[in-house]
Each structure stands twice: as structure tokens, then as C-alpha cells.
Enzyme design. Structure first.
Site, PDB file in Angstrom:
ATOM      1  N   GLU A 261      -2.114  -5.103  -1.226  1.00  0.00           N
ATOM      2  CA  GLU A 261      -1.553  -5.648   0.072  1.00  0.00           C
ATOM      3  C   GLU A 261      -0.825  -5.243   1.049  1.00  0.00           C
ATOM      4  O   GLU A 261       0.308  -4.709   1.657  1.00  0.00           O
ATOM      5  CB  GLU A 261      -0.274  -6.365  -0.366  1.00  0.00           C
ATOM      6  CG  GLU A 261      -1.119  -8.017  -1.381  1.00  0.00           C
ATOM      7  CD  GLU A 261       0.798  -8.536  -1.989  1.00  0.00           C
ATOM      8  OE1 GLU A 261       1.522  -8.242  -1.674  1.00  0.00           O
ATOM      9  OE2 GLU A 261       0.232  -9.612  -2.300  1.00  0.00           O
ATOM     10  N   PRO A 262      -1.543  -4.407   1.671  1.00  0.00           N
ATOM     11  CA  PRO A 262      -1.262  -2.795   1.971  1.00  0.00           C
ATOM     12  C   PRO A 262      -0.739  -3.178   3.782  1.00  0.00           C
ATOM     13  O   PRO A 262      -1.367  -4.236   4.488  1.00  0.00           O
ATOM     14  CB  PRO A 262      -2.465  -1.938   2.660  1.00  0.00           C
ATOM     15  CG  PRO A 262      -3.588  -2.796   2.129  1.00  0.00           C
ATOM     16  CD  PRO A 262      -3.367  -3.540   1.137  1.00  0.00           C
ATOM     17  N   GLY A 263       0.350  -3.024   4.620  1.00  0.00           N
ATOM     18  CA  GLY A 263       1.446  -3.520   5.650  1.00  0.00           C
ATOM     19  C   GLY A 263       1.226  -2.508   6.859  1.00  0.00           C
ATOM     20  O   GLY A 263       0.263  -2.229   7.396  1.00  0.00           O
ATOM     21  N   ARG A 264       2.405  -1.377   5.868  1.00  0.00           N
ATOM     22  CA  ARG A 264       2.243  -0.343   6.765  1.00  0.00           C
ATOM     23  C   ARG A 264       2.017   1.106   7.323  1.00  0.00           C
ATOM     24  O   ARG A 264       0.743   1.779   8.439  1.00  0.00           O
ATOM     25  CB  ARG A 264       3.622   0.291   5.811  1.00  0.00           C
ATOM     26  CG  ARG A 264       4.504   1.825   6.800  1.00  0.00           C
ATOM     27  CD  ARG A 264       5.279   2.581   6.508  1.00  0.00           C
ATOM     28  NE  ARG A 264       6.126   1.296   5.275  1.00  0.00           N
ATOM     29  CZ  ARG A 264       7.404   1.091   5.801  1.00  0.00           C
ATOM     30  NH1 ARG A 264       7.779   1.660   6.074  1.00  0.00           N
ATOM     31  NH2 ARG A 264       7.911   1.209   4.915  1.00  0.00           N
TER      32      ARG A 264
ATOM     33  N   CYS B  33      24.357  -2.079  23.473  1.00  0.00           N
ATOM     34  CA  CYS B  33      26.319  -1.153  23.968  1.00  0.00           C
ATOM     35  C   CYS B  33      26.452  -1.577  22.562  1.00  0.00           C
ATOM     36  O   CYS B  33      27.646  -2.443  22.071  1.00  0.00           O
ATOM     37  CB  CYS B  33      27.079  -3.008  24.090  1.00  0.00           C
ATOM     38  SG  CYS B  33      26.392  -2.719  26.495  1.00  0.00           S
ATOM     39  N   GLU B  34      26.217  -0.715  21.800  1.00  0.00           N
ATOM     40  CA  GLU B  34      26.566   0.004  20.396  1.00  0.00           C
ATOM     41  C   GLU B  34      26.535   1.428  19.920  1.00  0.00           C
ATOM     42  O   GLU B  34      24.734   1.218  20.931  1.00  0.00           O
ATOM     43  CB  GLU B  34      26.314  -0.945  19.135  1.00  0.00           C
ATOM     44  CG  GLU B  34      25.539  -1.441  19.262  1.00  0.00           C
ATOM     45  CD  GLU B  34      24.853  -2.730  17.714  1.00  0.00           C
ATOM     46  OE1 GLU B  34      25.765  -2.204  17.039  1.00  0.00           O
ATOM     47  OE2 GLU B  34      25.075  -3.613  17.905  1.00  0.00           O
TER      48      GLU B  34
ATOM     49  N   TYR C 248      17.696   1.571   8.626  1.00  0.00           N
ATOM     50  CA  TYR C 248      16.998   2.542   7.686  1.00  0.00           C
ATOM     51  C   TYR C 248      17.322   4.123   8.149  1.00  0.00           C
ATOM     52  O   TYR C 248      16.687   4.889   7.140  1.00  0.00           O
ATOM     53  CB  TYR C 248      15.383   2.496   7.387  1.00  0.00           C
ATOM     54  CG  TYR C 248      15.340   0.613   7.027  1.00  0.00           C
ATOM     55  CD1 TYR C 248      15.547   0.424   6.070  1.00  0.00           C
ATOM     56  CD2 TYR C 248      14.120   0.450   7.853  1.00  0.00           C
ATOM     57  CE1 TYR C 248      15.247  -1.058   6.124  1.00  0.00           C
ATOM     58  CE2 TYR C 248      13.877  -0.944   8.215  1.00  0.00           C
ATOM     59  CZ  TYR C 248      14.068  -1.658   7.240  1.00  0.00           C
ATOM     60  OH  TYR C 248      13.808  -2.662   6.570  1.00  0.00           O
TER      61      TYR C 248
ATOM     62  N   ARG D 209      13.805   0.076  13.104  1.00  0.00           N
ATOM     63  CA  ARG D 209      13.883   1.063  11.721  1.00  0.00           C
ATOM     64  C   ARG D 209      15.147   1.940  11.556  1.00  0.00           C
ATOM     65  O   ARG D 209      15.755   2.320  10.694  1.00  0.00           O
ATOM     66  CB  ARG D 209      12.831   1.442  11.802  1.00  0.00           C
ATOM     67  CG  ARG D 209      11.912   0.623  11.697  1.00  0.00           C
ATOM     68  CD  ARG D 209      10.952   0.705  11.150  1.00  0.00           C
ATOM     69  NE  ARG D 209      10.577   1.229   9.641  1.00  0.00           N
ATOM     70  CZ  ARG D 209      10.564   2.283   9.424  1.00  0.00           C
ATOM     71  NH1 ARG D 209       9.977   3.081  10.364  1.00  0.00           N
ATOM     72  NH2 ARG D 209       9.937   2.525   7.711  1.00  0.00           N
TER      73      ARG D 209
ATOM     74  N   GLY E 156       0.749  -1.238   0.092  1.00  0.00           N
ATOM     75  CA  GLY E 156       0.034  -0.183  -0.001  1.00  0.00           C
ATOM     76  C   GLY E 156       0.611   1.322  -0.215  1.00  0.00           C
ATOM     77  O   GLY E 156       1.996   1.223  -0.789  1.00  0.00           O
TER      78      GLY E 156
HETATM   79  N1  LLP Z   1       3.110  -6.670  -0.220  1.00  0.00           N
HETATM   80  C1  LLP Z   1       4.348  -7.509  -0.212  1.00  0.00           C
HETATM   81  C2  LLP Z   1       5.207  -8.478  -1.502  1.00  0.00           C
HETATM   82  C3  LLP Z   1       5.734  -6.593   0.669  1.00  0.00           C
HETATM   83  O1  LLP Z   1       6.884  -7.267  -0.120  1.00  0.00           O
HETATM   84  C4  LLP Z   1       5.384  -5.895   1.452  1.00  0.00           C
HETATM   85  C5  LLP Z   1       6.785  -5.260   1.559  1.00  0.00           C
HETATM   86  C6  LLP Z   1       3.747  -5.387   0.970  1.00  0.00           C
HETATM   87  C7  LLP Z   1       3.039  -5.774   0.389  1.00  0.00           C
HETATM   88  C8  LLP Z   1       3.496  -5.000   2.399  1.00  0.00           C
HETATM   89  O2  LLP Z   1       3.793  -2.933   2.120  1.00  0.00           O
HETATM   90  P1  LLP Z   1       3.763  -1.457   2.473  1.00  0.00           P
HETATM   91  O3  LLP Z   1       1.919  -2.132   2.392  1.00  0.00           O
HETATM   92  O4  LLP Z   1       3.711  -2.350   4.246  1.00  0.00           O
HETATM   93  O5  LLP Z   1       4.268  -1.051   2.775  1.00  0.00           O
HETATM   94  N2  LLP Z   1      10.765  -3.068   7.123  1.00  0.00           N
HETATM   95  C9  LLP Z   1      10.963  -2.253   6.282  1.00  0.00           C
HETATM   96  C10 LLP Z   1       9.794  -2.361   5.161  1.00  0.00           C
HETATM   97  C11 LLP Z   1       9.232  -3.963   4.671  1.00  0.00           C
HETATM   98  C12 LLP Z   1       8.496  -3.840   3.465  1.00  0.00           C
HETATM   99  C13 LLP Z   1       9.272  -5.372   2.856  1.00  0.00           C
HETATM  100  N3  LLP Z   1       7.558  -5.416   2.118  1.00  0.00           N
HETATM  101  C14 LLP Z   1      10.332  -0.697   6.768  1.00  0.00           C
HETATM  102  O6  LLP Z   1      10.515  -1.122   8.125  1.00  0.00           O
HETATM  103  O7  LLP Z   1      10.215  -0.116   6.684  1.00  0.00           O
END
Ligand code: LLP
Length: 430
Positions: free
Chosen positions: A273-276, A346-347, A316, A312, A239
Site C-alpha cells: 500500500e504505497p502512498g508517499r 499568525c503563529e 513533524y 509537514r 511503501g
Molecule cells: N497503509 C497504511 C495502513 C498506512 O497507515 C499508511 C500511512 C500507508 C499505507 C501509506 O504509507 P506510505 O507508503 O505513504 O509510507 N502524514 C504523515 C504520514 C502518515 C502516514 C500514515 N500512514 C507525513 O506527512 O509524513
């Protein structure tokens, strides 16, 4: 709508003061707002309903059962990348047919489990993986519904470590080679090529890369139709990015219009496929200030949360807003005080922020890292033998622990000392 706000000088999650949660469960603690999760989900659902886009929540952002369950109750499907995530999605009540299995390295055991439970779709990331899926499906006597994840060679304009759609990234199959891979897939007895999938990266704050990628996918679908391979579904990947530090985030209706414009007329089932954007703004990481340390050139706020709890910033250079739980007094003489906010590990990489204006902060004061609901708890480690954060879900004026902090005994329960090891020698007192 804001679900984390100061009321009477104290930062609240919905109707619950965060200091009350800290007193009840200790810190570090991840605190999630159920209403925020629902609102963020509905933001997608409302805008995309007209286009019948299926929303498969990406568990990798936050895999707490209570979070998945909250979204499942809203009708979410799931995007998973491991057998563990698949089982979590099912444990939270999501039907296997509403689950997509993504990820660049699925093992044969992963594939077997997915086919046995009746997964909705497996996104294929390489030709050897296609062969493995065909092989496992044949052994099980099942048909594997697959999509080919294509790499459209589009630069998402995001952080290097989370961009996925350029040729040099490890993800997907080069879009130019996709027609021949689809032809191969169609020739397998136990494989049903039903769709194409694309994901170009995470934390995108502009629509242009989506438009470019979806446009290429639409072109591919038309080419494949001409070749006699009629696809029925398109998976549009992750997303929208979120506003960590004042980023302008495109309007959801403009995103919906873009989807309609690019892939809307193809008669395919669409999925995102939203996550964040669902979990991120719905969570904070609550920490206690252990000490204020006056260095020669810096003033450090040393917290009881470390990079093992929220990696994070270290990984990043990510920026998270940090808010004191007690609202800073705008008139206080030392209101412009800045701090380097660090953890106890400790870093030197265990630094969350530099020169942050947090108002006057004292030992014992609580702070909250905002937008920590996604890629926070899931990326935690046990580094420095730290047990990790407890996780809490708030709903209105109620809250509950949804994942306990492990006890010391639990952290060592899978370890053994081999019987042939030399027993400890008694040491002199130090
Ligand atoms: N679908 C696939 C195939 C993905 O690889 C990802 C995220 C998503 C959906 C979900 O994307 P979003 O809606 O969350 O942008 N750890 C990193 C983020 C890694 C994302 C990996 N793939 C961070 O903390 O920024």
C-alpha cells in the site's frame, strides 16, 4: 528520471515552466507531474510483477481524483481509511474488489458502505471492531472478507508521529494474540478471515524493519496454517520512504528480494500500500514571495503559502527542499543569502525552513517546495480563513486545474446564522 528540472533558467514540471502555471492559476498551487506518478508506480510494478504483488495506492497521500485516476489507469488498486476515501477511489474508477479498507476506527456506516459495494478486504484493527464488522455483515446478509492487522512490535526508526508498529502504538492487534483472534473470527458466520496485514510506519529509509516485520508475519501465517486457518493473502502495508534531504533510499530490487525471501514462499496473494513514494516526488507546492523582511538577526521570506497549505514542517519538523523558480545565479554577489522561509499565518509555528540558502530572493519571486505531492494538499486546512491551494496536473506540455481553489462563497456555503441570533449591532466606523 527527473520530472522537475531547470530548463533555460526556469524550473519546469515536465515541459511546462512553473511560472506559466503560476500566472495562469495563481498561487499557492500544488502541481503534480502525471509522468512522475506513472514512473513511481511502475517502479513498484516492474520490480514486484514477478511476485504478483498487488499495488493498492494509499489514497491518504494524495486523494485528488486526477491522481487516483492516473494510477487506476496503470492498474492500481486502493488502500482507503474512510468512507470518503472509498468513494473517491470508486469515483476515480477503481473497482471495489481492488480496494482495501484500513484504519483504526471504522464506523458502522463505513463498514456498511464497504460491504454494500463489495470491498476486497477490510483490515481489522481491534476485537470490538471485528464484532462490529460481524454484526453489520450479518444484518446485511453479506460475508465480510477480513484481514487482521497485527502489531509486530518492530521499531520502524522513523518520526515518532508516523511510527505505527510498536506495542505502545494504537495500531493493530498484538501479534502474539493474533492466533486466538483469528480463531474467533473464523467462528463468525459472516466473516471470512482471508489474510493478515501489517504496517509499521511511514518514511522508512532502511529495509531492516520491513524484514523484521515481514519475517514475523510469515511465522504467524505458518502457525495459523498448523492451527487449521489457511490464510490466502498478506498485506505488507505502506511503501518505501523518499529522498527529502539526501536520504539513501534502498533499491527497489532489494525490497523485492526481501519480500520474496520473507513471505514469497507461502503461496499467498501479496499486497503493498504505497502512498508517499508514488505521490511525494511527483508534486511541488508553488508559492509566491510576498515580502522580504529584514529582521535584526534574521532575514525572512514571507510567502503566500502557509502551514495551512503544507503542515509537514510545522507538525513533524519535516524538511522540504525549496527551489526558486528562477534558477539562482551561482555568480551573484549575494548568492549565499539565507532566509527563514515563513507563511502569513499568525503563529510562529508557521515556519517552513530556517537559514535556507535560496540565492537572492525578491518580493514577487516564485518558489517551489519539492516532494510535496504526498501528505501536502490532503492535510491542508482552512486556518485563518484561507481558501487553500489550487491543484494542477501536468502531462508533457499540457496542464489542467484538477481541483479548484474554493471561492469565498463556497467556503461559507455550509454555514448558517440561527434565526434566533441577535442581529448585528451597527458599529461605529473604526
Ligand atoms: N497503509 C497504511 C495502513 C498506512 O497507515 C499508511 C500511512 C500507508 C499505507 C501509506 O504509507 P506510505 O507508503 O505513504 O509510507 N502524514 C504523515 C504520514 C502518515 C502516514 C500514515 N500512514 C507525513 O506527512 O509524513
Amino acid at each position: 528520471m527527473t520530472f522537475f528540472s531547470y530548463r533555460g533558467g526556469i524550473l519546469h514540471a515536465e515541459d511546462v515552466p512553473l511560472d506559466r502555471i503560476a500566472a495562469a492559476v495563481g498561487t499557492p498551487a500544488y502541481v503534480y507531474s502525471r509522468q512522475a506518478l506513472i514512473a513511481n508506480y511502475r517502479n513498484y510494478a516492474d520490480a514486484l510483477d514477478r511476485l504478483s504483488v498487488r499495488i493498492c495506492y494509499a489514497l491518504k497521500a494524495n486523494d485528488a481524483l486526477a491522481v487516483i485516476g492516473t494510477l487506476a489507469a496503470e492498474g492500481a488498486g486502493a488502500d482507503v481509511v474512510s468512507a470518503g476515501e472509498l468513494r473517491r477511489a470508486m469515483a476515480a474508477g477503481i473497482s471495489p474488489s481492488a480496494i482495501i479498507f484500513s484504519g483504526v476506527g471504522k464506523s458502522r456506516d463505513d463498514i456498511r458502505l464497504a460491504l454494500e459495494v463489495g470491498i476486497g478486504q477490510i483490515n481489522v484493527e481491534s476485537i470490538p471492531e471485528l464484532h462490529a464488522i460481524a454484526n453489520v455483515a450479518a444484518k446485511l446478509g453479506k460475508r465480510a472478507p477480513i484481514a487482521i492487522r497485527v502489531n509486530p512490535d518492530v521499531d520502524a526508526g522513523t518520526h515518532d508521529k508516523i511510527t505505527t508498529g510498536r506495542k505502545e502504538n494504537k495500531f493493530g492487534i498484538d501479534i502474539d494474540r493474533a492466533p486466538s483472534v483469528f480463531a474467533d473470527a473464523a467462528a463468525f458466520d459472516h466473516v471470512d478471515p482471508i489474510g493478515v496485514a501489517v504496517h509499521i510506519g511511514s518514511q522508512l529509509t532502511s529495509l531492516a524493519p520491513f524484514e523484521a516485520a515481514y519475517g514475523r508475519v510469515a511465522e504467524l501465517v505458518r502457525t495459523l496454517r498448523n492451527d487449521g486457518i489457511p490464510l490466502t493473502s498478506i498485506d505488507l502495508g505502506g511503501g518505501m520512504g523518499i529522498d527529502y534531504q539526501g536520504e539513501a533510499i534502498p533499491e527497489m530490487r532489494d525490497y523485492a528480494a526481501l519480500i520474496e525471501r520473507t513471505v514469497g514462499g507461502l503461496g499467498c496473494h501479496l499486497t503493498i500500500e504505497p502512498g508517499r513514494s508514488i505521490a511525494g516526488p511527483a508534486g511541488v507546492l508553488l508559492a509566491t514571495t510576498l515580502y522580504i523582511k529584514e529582521g535584526d538577526s534574521r532575514r525572512f521570506a514571507i510567502l503566500d503559502a502557509g502551514m495551512n497549505d503544507l503542515i509537514r514542517p510545522a507538525l513533524y519538523e519535516a524538511w522540504h527542499d525549496i527551489q526558486p523558480i528562477r534558477e539562482p545565479d551561482g555568480d551573484a554577489p549575494d548568492r549565499d543569502q539565507t532566509y527563514d522561509v515563513v507563511g502569513p499565518i499568525c503563529e510562529s509555528g508557521d515556519t517552513f525552513a530556517r537559514h535556507r540558502r535560496l540565492g537572492p530572493l525578491a518580493s514577487g519571486d516564485l518558489v517551489a517546495f519539492r516532494h510535496a505531492g504526498a501528505y501536502g494538499a490532503v492535510m491542508a486546512s482552512r486556518y485563518n480563513a484561507r481558501p487553500g491551494a489550487v491543484e494542477v496536473l501536468v502531462d508533457g506540455s499540457e496542464f489542467a486545474i484538477v481541483r479548484k481553489r474554493p471561492t469565498f462563497e463556497q467556503t461559507i456555503e455550509n454555514e448558517t446564522m440561527p434565526p434566533w441570533m441577535t442581529p448585528p449591532r451597527q458599529m461605529e466606523d473604526v
